[in-house]
Motif scaffolding. Structure first.
Motif, PDB file in Angstrom:
ATOM      1  N   LYS A 122       0.852  -1.183   0.000  1.00 25.95           N
ATOM      2  CA  LYS A 122       0.000   0.000   0.000  1.00 25.95           C
ATOM      3  C   LYS A 122       0.889   1.235   0.000  1.00 25.95           C
ATOM      4  O   LYS A 122       1.854   1.331   0.761  1.00 25.95           O
ATOM      5  N   LEU A 123       0.550   2.186  -0.879  1.00 29.54           N
ATOM      6  CA  LEU A 123       1.278   3.437  -0.992  1.00 29.54           C
ATOM      7  C   LEU A 123       0.480   4.544  -0.324  1.00 29.54           C
ATOM      8  O   LEU A 123      -0.696   4.746  -0.631  1.00 29.54           O
ATOM      9  N   TYR A 124       1.120   5.280   0.555  1.00 29.12           N
ATOM     10  CA  TYR A 124       0.495   6.392   1.263  1.00 29.12           C
ATOM     11  C   TYR A 124       0.994   7.696   0.652  1.00 29.12           C
ATOM     12  O   TYR A 124       2.204   7.914   0.527  1.00 29.12           O
ATOM     13  N   ILE A 125       0.044   8.564   0.274  1.00 28.87           N
ATOM     14  CA  ILE A 125       0.390   9.792  -0.440  1.00 28.87           C
ATOM     15  C   ILE A 125      -0.447  10.955   0.089  1.00 28.87           C
ATOM     16  O   ILE A 125      -1.355  10.781   0.908  1.00 28.87           O
ATOM     17  N   TYR A 126      -0.130  12.136  -0.420  1.00 30.57           N
ATOM     18  CA  TYR A 126      -1.008  13.299  -0.308  1.00 30.57           C
ATOM     19  C   TYR A 126      -1.007  13.957  -1.686  1.00 30.57           C
ATOM     20  O   TYR A 126       0.038  14.418  -2.148  1.00 30.57           O
ATOM     21  N   PRO A 127      -2.155  13.994  -2.383  1.00 35.77           N
ATOM     22  CA  PRO A 127      -2.186  14.484  -3.766  1.00 35.77           C
ATOM     23  C   PRO A 127      -1.634  15.903  -3.891  1.00 35.77           C
ATOM     24  O   PRO A 127      -1.991  16.795  -3.124  1.00 35.77           O
ATOM     25  N   GLY A 128      -0.759  16.078  -4.871  1.00 36.66           N
ATOM     26  CA  GLY A 128      -0.192  17.387  -5.152  1.00 36.66           C
ATOM     27  C   GLY A 128       1.108  17.678  -4.445  1.00 36.66           C
ATOM     28  O   GLY A 128       1.870  18.554  -4.881  1.00 36.66           O
ATOM     29  N   ALA A 129       1.381  17.000  -3.343  1.00 35.17           N
ATOM     30  CA  ALA A 129       2.640  17.213  -2.633  1.00 35.17           C
ATOM     31  C   ALA A 129       3.794  16.704  -3.492  1.00 35.17           C
ATOM     32  O   ALA A 129       3.683  15.651  -4.133  1.00 35.17           O
ATOM     33  N   VAL A 151      -4.736   8.063   0.911  1.00 34.98           N
ATOM     34  CA  VAL A 151      -4.384   9.465   1.122  1.00 34.98           C
ATOM     35  C   VAL A 151      -4.233   9.737   2.608  1.00 34.98           C
ATOM     36  O   VAL A 151      -5.099   9.365   3.411  1.00 34.98           O
ATOM     37  N   ILE A 152      -3.133  10.375   2.969  1.00 32.47           N
ATOM     38  CA  ILE A 152      -2.920  10.867   4.332  1.00 32.47           C
ATOM     39  C   ILE A 152      -3.124  12.372   4.289  1.00 32.47           C
ATOM     40  O   ILE A 152      -2.409  13.086   3.573  1.00 32.47           O
ATOM     41  N   ASP A 153      -4.098  12.875   5.017  1.00 31.14           N
ATOM     42  CA  ASP A 153      -4.457  14.286   4.968  1.00 31.14           C
ATOM     43  C   ASP A 153      -3.454  15.107   5.773  1.00 31.14           C
ATOM     44  O   ASP A 153      -3.551  15.221   6.997  1.00 31.14           O
ATOM     45  N   LEU A 154      -2.487  15.693   5.061  1.00 31.60           N
ATOM     46  CA  LEU A 154      -1.458  16.480   5.741  1.00 31.60           C
ATOM     47  C   LEU A 154      -2.024  17.746   6.363  1.00 31.60           C
ATOM     48  O   LEU A 154      -1.562  18.182   7.424  1.00 31.60           O
ATOM     49  N   ARG A 155      -3.009  18.342   5.715  1.00 31.63           N
ATOM     50  CA  ARG A 155      -3.585  19.579   6.253  1.00 31.63           C
ATOM     51  C   ARG A 155      -4.281  19.339   7.592  1.00 31.63           C
ATOM     52  O   ARG A 155      -4.306  20.204   8.460  1.00 31.63           O
ATOM     53  N   ALA A 156      -4.826  18.139   7.748  1.00 28.07           N
ATOM     54  CA  ALA A 156      -5.501  17.802   9.001  1.00 28.07           C
ATOM     55  C   ALA A 156      -4.532  17.208  10.027  1.00 28.07           C
ATOM     56  O   ALA A 156      -4.944  16.879  11.142  1.00 28.07           O
ATOM     57  N   CYS A 210       6.733  10.487   9.977  1.00 24.71           N
ATOM     58  CA  CYS A 210       5.514  11.286   9.740  1.00 24.71           C
ATOM     59  C   CYS A 210       5.558  12.040   8.410  1.00 24.71           C
ATOM     60  O   CYS A 210       5.126  13.200   8.321  1.00 24.71           O
ATOM     61  N   THR A 211       6.065  11.394   7.391  1.00 22.95           N
ATOM     62  CA  THR A 211       6.129  12.011   6.074  1.00 22.95           C
ATOM     63  C   THR A 211       5.538  11.072   5.028  1.00 22.95           C
ATOM     64  O   THR A 211       5.482   9.862   5.223  1.00 22.95           O
ATOM     65  N   VAL A 212       5.096  11.654   3.931  1.00 22.46           N
ATOM     66  CA  VAL A 212       4.666  10.880   2.769  1.00 22.46           C
ATOM     67  C   VAL A 212       5.580  11.241   1.608  1.00 22.46           C
ATOM     68  O   VAL A 212       6.122  12.358   1.555  1.00 22.46           O
ATOM     69  N   PRO A 213       5.785  10.271   0.701  1.00 20.65           N
ATOM     70  CA  PRO A 213       5.130   8.975   0.598  1.00 20.65           C
ATOM     71  C   PRO A 213       5.722   7.960   1.566  1.00 20.65           C
ATOM     72  O   PRO A 213       6.817   8.147   2.092  1.00 20.65           O
ATOM     73  N   ALA A 214       4.970   6.887   1.750  1.00 16.82           N
ATOM     74  CA  ALA A 214       5.456   5.701   2.441  1.00 16.82           C
ATOM     75  C   ALA A 214       4.870   4.495   1.724  1.00 16.82           C
ATOM     76  O   ALA A 214       3.710   4.527   1.300  1.00 16.82           O
ATOM     77  N   LEU A 215       5.682   3.476   1.579  1.00 19.09           N
ATOM     78  CA  LEU A 215       5.233   2.245   0.921  1.00 19.09           C
ATOM     79  C   LEU A 215       5.269   1.130   1.947  1.00 19.09           C
ATOM     80  O   LEU A 215       6.339   0.714   2.403  1.00 19.09           O
TER      81      LEU A 215
END
Length: 206
Positions: free
Chosen positions: A2-9, A30-35, A50-55
């Protein structure tokens, strides 16, 4: 996996565009960085930084550096390789991805993280509080201009940064030029080789 991302980052985008180019689809969350979701206990268990991406791998371990994620996936899915076809070509590509991160990505991040109110006390990614230093933003803008000129010079007589086809170095540089828009910096019109390269890369990735 599973790939964890935040779109646009920009960091996740380096992986996402590589996957798109190679035609790979992964289970993605998606990990909501804004939240602040990256600081929650659930995600900390996957990536304590505590950063994305993470696989997250099938055995429960995880990769959290972009270059390691891209390298692993490129080896796992060898069609349309983005790390070259020979040991020497791979060495050149790895060298350029390092330079692009160090000279380009960190320069933009210096400006953004030391000026934006959204990054107050978060001048460095991760769980620790790091104060902003506005002086670093001034240096970052100088570094961005140097980075653009470095890319333009490397592209003299070349279609791509390394070798004869798109590589991870091209993907990373393309993403970072887009990232520079976040701090209102873009290559000068005089950098014609860089402009032509951006059009070639965009046609392959977008």
């Amino acid at each position: 996996m599973k790939l964890y991302i935040y779109p646009g980052a920009p960091s996740p985008l380096r992986v996402e565009l590589m996957l798109k180019y190679k035609g790979i689809q992964l289970d993605t969350q998606v990990i909501d960085l804004r939240a602040g979701e990256q600081f929650g206990d659930d995600f900390r268990r996957i990536n304590p930084r505590c950063t994305v991406p993470a696989l997250e791998l099938d055995d429960g371990s995880s990769l959290s550096e972009v270059i390691s994620i891209c390298w692993y996936l490129d080896r796992l899915y060898p069609d349309k390789p983005v790390f070259g076809g020979s040991d020497l070509e791979r060495a050149w590509i790895l060298g350029w991805t390092h330079r692009i991160f160090h000279e380009g990505f960190t320069a933009v991040a210096e400006v953004l993280r030391n000026t934006s109110k959204a990054f107050a006390n978060r001048a460095i990614p991760g769980p620790d509080e790091i104060p902003q230093l506005p002086e670093l933003a001034e240096r970052g803008r100088l570094r961005i201009g140097i980075f653009f000129r470095t890319l333009d010079a490397q592209l003299a007589g070349r279609e791509f940064l390394v070798g004869e086809r798109l590589s991870q170095a091209d993907i990373d540089a393309y993403v970072i030029i887009g990232f520079a828009r976040w701090v209102k910096e873009q290559p000068a019109d005089s950098l014609a080789q860089l402009a032509a390269w951006r059009n070639r890369v965009a046609a392959l990735l977008e």
